[in-house]
Design a protein around this motif. Sequence first.
Motif, mmCIF file in Angstrom:
data_model
loop_
_atom_site.group_PDB
_atom_site.id
_atom_site.type_symbol
_atom_site.label_atom_id
_atom_site.label_comp_id
_atom_site.label_asym_id
_atom_site.label_seq_id
_atom_site.Cartn_x
_atom_site.Cartn_y
_atom_site.Cartn_z
ATOM 1 N N ARG A 118 0.835 -1.208 0.000
ATOM 2 C CA ARG A 118 0.000 0.000 0.000
ATOM 3 C C ARG A 118 0.874 1.265 0.000
ATOM 4 N NH1 ARG A 118 -1.808 3.554 3.541
ATOM 5 N NH2 ARG A 118 -0.744 2.515 5.255
ATOM 6 N N VAL A 119 1.857 1.272 0.901
ATOM 7 C CA VAL A 119 2.743 2.442 0.992
ATOM 8 C C VAL A 119 3.474 2.657 -0.339
ATOM 9 C CG1 VAL A 119 4.830 3.337 2.113
ATOM 10 C CG2 VAL A 119 3.020 2.245 3.470
ATOM 11 N N PHE A 120 3.916 1.524 -0.925
ATOM 12 C CA PHE A 120 4.680 1.630 -2.168
ATOM 13 C C PHE A 120 3.835 2.167 -3.317
ATOM 14 C CE2 PHE A 120 6.402 -0.370 -6.098
ATOM 15 C CZ PHE A 120 7.628 0.280 -6.115
ATOM 16 N N TYR A 121 2.651 1.557 -3.554
ATOM 17 C CA TYR A 121 1.870 1.916 -4.741
ATOM 18 C C TYR A 121 1.066 3.200 -4.586
ATOM 19 C CZ TYR A 121 3.207 -2.222 -7.257
ATOM 20 O OH TYR A 121 3.929 -3.152 -7.917
ATOM 21 N N LEU A 122 0.638 3.486 -3.352
ATOM 22 C CA LEU A 122 -0.206 4.668 -3.183
ATOM 23 C C LEU A 122 0.522 5.845 -2.530
ATOM 24 C CD1 LEU A 122 -3.481 2.821 -2.008
ATOM 25 C CD2 LEU A 122 -2.869 3.539 -4.327
ATOM 26 N N GLY A 123 1.761 5.605 -2.108
ATOM 27 C CA GLY A 123 2.510 6.655 -1.428
ATOM 28 C C GLY A 123 3.160 7.633 -2.406
ATOM 29 N N LYS A 124 3.863 8.590 -1.810
ATOM 30 C CA LYS A 124 4.418 9.687 -2.606
ATOM 31 C C LYS A 124 5.579 9.275 -3.499
ATOM 32 C CE LYS A 124 2.600 13.685 -0.507
ATOM 33 N NZ LYS A 124 2.136 13.360 0.844
ATOM 34 N N LYS A 125 6.304 8.216 -3.101
ATOM 35 C CA LYS A 125 7.500 7.876 -3.868
ATOM 36 C C LYS A 125 7.301 6.677 -4.774
ATOM 37 C CE LYS A 125 10.504 9.767 -0.381
ATOM 38 N NZ LYS A 125 11.059 9.419 0.910
ATOM 39 N N GLY A 126 6.071 6.289 -5.003
ATOM 40 C CA GLY A 126 5.787 5.075 -5.759
ATOM 41 C C GLY A 126 5.820 5.294 -7.271
ATOM 42 N N PRO A 127 5.631 4.223 -8.045
ATOM 43 C CA PRO A 127 5.655 4.289 -9.501
ATOM 44 C C PRO A 127 4.540 5.159 -10.076
ATOM 45 C CG PRO A 127 4.933 2.123 -8.749
ATOM 46 C CD PRO A 127 5.356 2.871 -7.537
ATOM 47 N N MET A 128 3.376 5.207 -9.358
ATOM 48 C CA MET A 128 2.283 6.050 -9.823
ATOM 49 C C MET A 128 2.724 7.509 -9.869
ATOM 50 S SD MET A 128 -0.546 4.349 -10.319
ATOM 51 C CE MET A 128 -1.896 5.471 -10.042
ATOM 52 N N GLN B 216 -7.944 3.881 -7.402
ATOM 53 C CA GLN B 216 -9.140 3.311 -6.772
ATOM 54 C C GLN B 216 -9.107 1.784 -6.786
ATOM 55 O OE1 GLN B 216 -12.742 4.605 -8.626
ATOM 56 N NE2 GLN B 216 -12.649 6.619 -7.642
ATOM 57 N N GLU B 217 -8.763 1.270 -7.952
ATOM 58 C CA GLU B 217 -8.756 -0.201 -8.090
ATOM 59 C C GLU B 217 -7.740 -0.832 -7.153
ATOM 60 O OE1 GLU B 217 -8.931 -2.185 -11.969
ATOM 61 O OE2 GLU B 217 -9.739 -0.288 -12.752
ATOM 62 N N ILE B 218 -6.549 -0.172 -7.114
ATOM 63 C CA ILE B 218 -5.519 -0.717 -6.224
ATOM 64 C C ILE B 218 -5.990 -0.641 -4.764
ATOM 65 C CG2 ILE B 218 -3.168 -0.380 -5.355
ATOM 66 C CD1 ILE B 218 -2.356 0.482 -8.157
ATOM 67 N N THR B 219 -6.590 0.517 -4.391
ATOM 68 C CA THR B 219 -7.079 0.679 -3.015
ATOM 69 C C THR B 219 -8.116 -0.392 -2.681
ATOM 70 O OG1 THR B 219 -6.825 3.058 -3.315
ATOM 71 C CG2 THR B 219 -8.081 2.339 -1.387
ATOM 72 N N GLN B 220 -9.022 -0.600 -3.638
ATOM 73 C CA GLN B 220 -10.070 -1.594 -3.402
ATOM 74 C C GLN B 220 -9.492 -3.005 -3.265
ATOM 75 O OE1 GLN B 220 -13.120 -1.551 -6.371
ATOM 76 N NE2 GLN B 220 -14.305 -3.135 -5.311
ATOM 77 N N ALA B 221 -8.545 -3.308 -4.146
ATOM 78 C CA ALA B 221 -7.909 -4.642 -4.092
ATOM 79 C C ALA B 221 -7.220 -4.836 -2.752
ATOM 80 C CB ALA B 221 -6.920 -4.799 -5.230
ATOM 81 N N ILE B 222 -6.560 -3.755 -2.276
ATOM 82 C CA ILE B 222 -5.873 -3.871 -0.976
ATOM 83 C C ILE B 222 -6.884 -4.107 0.145
ATOM 84 C CG2 ILE B 222 -4.608 -2.536 0.762
ATOM 85 C CD1 ILE B 222 -2.943 -1.359 -1.510
ATOM 86 N N GLU B 223 -8.003 -3.374 0.100
ATOM 87 C CA GLU B 223 -9.027 -3.527 1.153
ATOM 88 C C GLU B 223 -9.590 -4.948 1.174
ATOM 89 O OE1 GLU B 223 -9.922 -1.847 3.841
ATOM 90 O OE2 GLU B 223 -8.144 -0.751 3.127
ATOM 91 N N GLU B 224 -9.867 -5.421 -0.049
ATOM 92 C CA GLU B 224 -10.420 -6.784 -0.103
ATOM 93 C C GLU B 224 -9.441 -7.809 0.433
ATOM 94 O OE1 GLU B 224 -11.826 -7.278 -4.094
ATOM 95 O OE2 GLU B 224 -13.502 -5.899 -3.712
#
Length: 344
Positions: A28-38, A65-73
């Motif tokens: 989560r930190v990696f993909y949605l955080g400030k220093k991630g690939p996104m 959104q999709e990544i967030t949802q996948a993480i929640e699930e």
Amino acid sequence: MDELLKIKEEALLKIHDCSSLKELNDLRVFYLGKKGPMQSAMKSMKDMSKEQRASFGQVSNKVKQEITQAIEEKRKVLEEAEMLKKIQNEKIDISLPGSQLPLGTIHPLTMIREELEDLFIGMGYSIAEGPEVESDHFNFELMNLPKDHPARDMQDTFYIDENTLLRTHTSPVQAHVMLAANGRGPIKVICPGKTYRRDDDDATHSHQFSQCEGLVIDKNITMADLKGTLELFAKKMFGEKREIRLRPSYFPFTEPSVEVDISCYNCNGKGCSMCKNTGWIEILGAGMVNPKVLEMCGFDSQVYQGFAFGIGLERVAMLKYGIDNIRDFYSGDLRFLNQFVRKD
Ligand code: DAH
């Protein structure tokens, strides 16, 4: 755009494969955080046209959104699995054997006594007790053994004073029970208990031993009732194939008196060392209650009859379990006692 979709696919795959909440949080930190690939992909937005930027923004939001949802699930799945694991680990395994406390065993004489009690209670008898310190009157006189009676010689005992003694048999309990009944039948009792005689101890004699008395008093009681009762006793204690035989004998408190033998359970009556080649083993004394005893104990012998029997518990236990020394019962040797484990 391709870059965003690639990031999404890679992220979803990693989320799918991840196996712990810690790992999931790192993703989560990696993909949605400030220093991630996104975030790095977003940097290219500054070189895009307005329209491109708008649709890039939309897609990138959707990817987030999709990544967030996948993480929640996935979090739910992992949390549930973790809880399940915790429950599993905290479960008490009740099949694990506990630490064993050393348990005592039932004394063989107690086993025989209880077996007899069960058998006779099943036939409607009740259990009566009498004192071990007994009066001469009950132990002898009421049993039709007056002071000068020669049969007293066989029953010498320990005297407290001239008229008080340790009972030589359980027969005096007969007198206690009859007197308590005030001349009214029926009576159906067995009386197990300790008895004493001034005998020199050896392999088959002991100054203290145990007996079980039986007494039935009613109208129309005959020798056939006695025989049927003892036959059942023999079969229950020594096996269904046992038969009994009555031999004439003498006891002052019964008339007529009999000695009762059972067919040898070792050789089935053919003859062996156990039955001294006779096919029969002497097991107890019995008879019809002597009218004199009935009268002395308050019963009208014209109206009532009865039968009585006396069983030596040591003898029954010795025969049943193949014990050859009576002293084994009283020495408290665990090697002997531990062999008697009740099966029921
Ligand atoms: N009291 C007798 C004894 O100790 C045993 C006995 C024999 C008891 C015959 C009885 C009986 O009740 O009828 O030797």
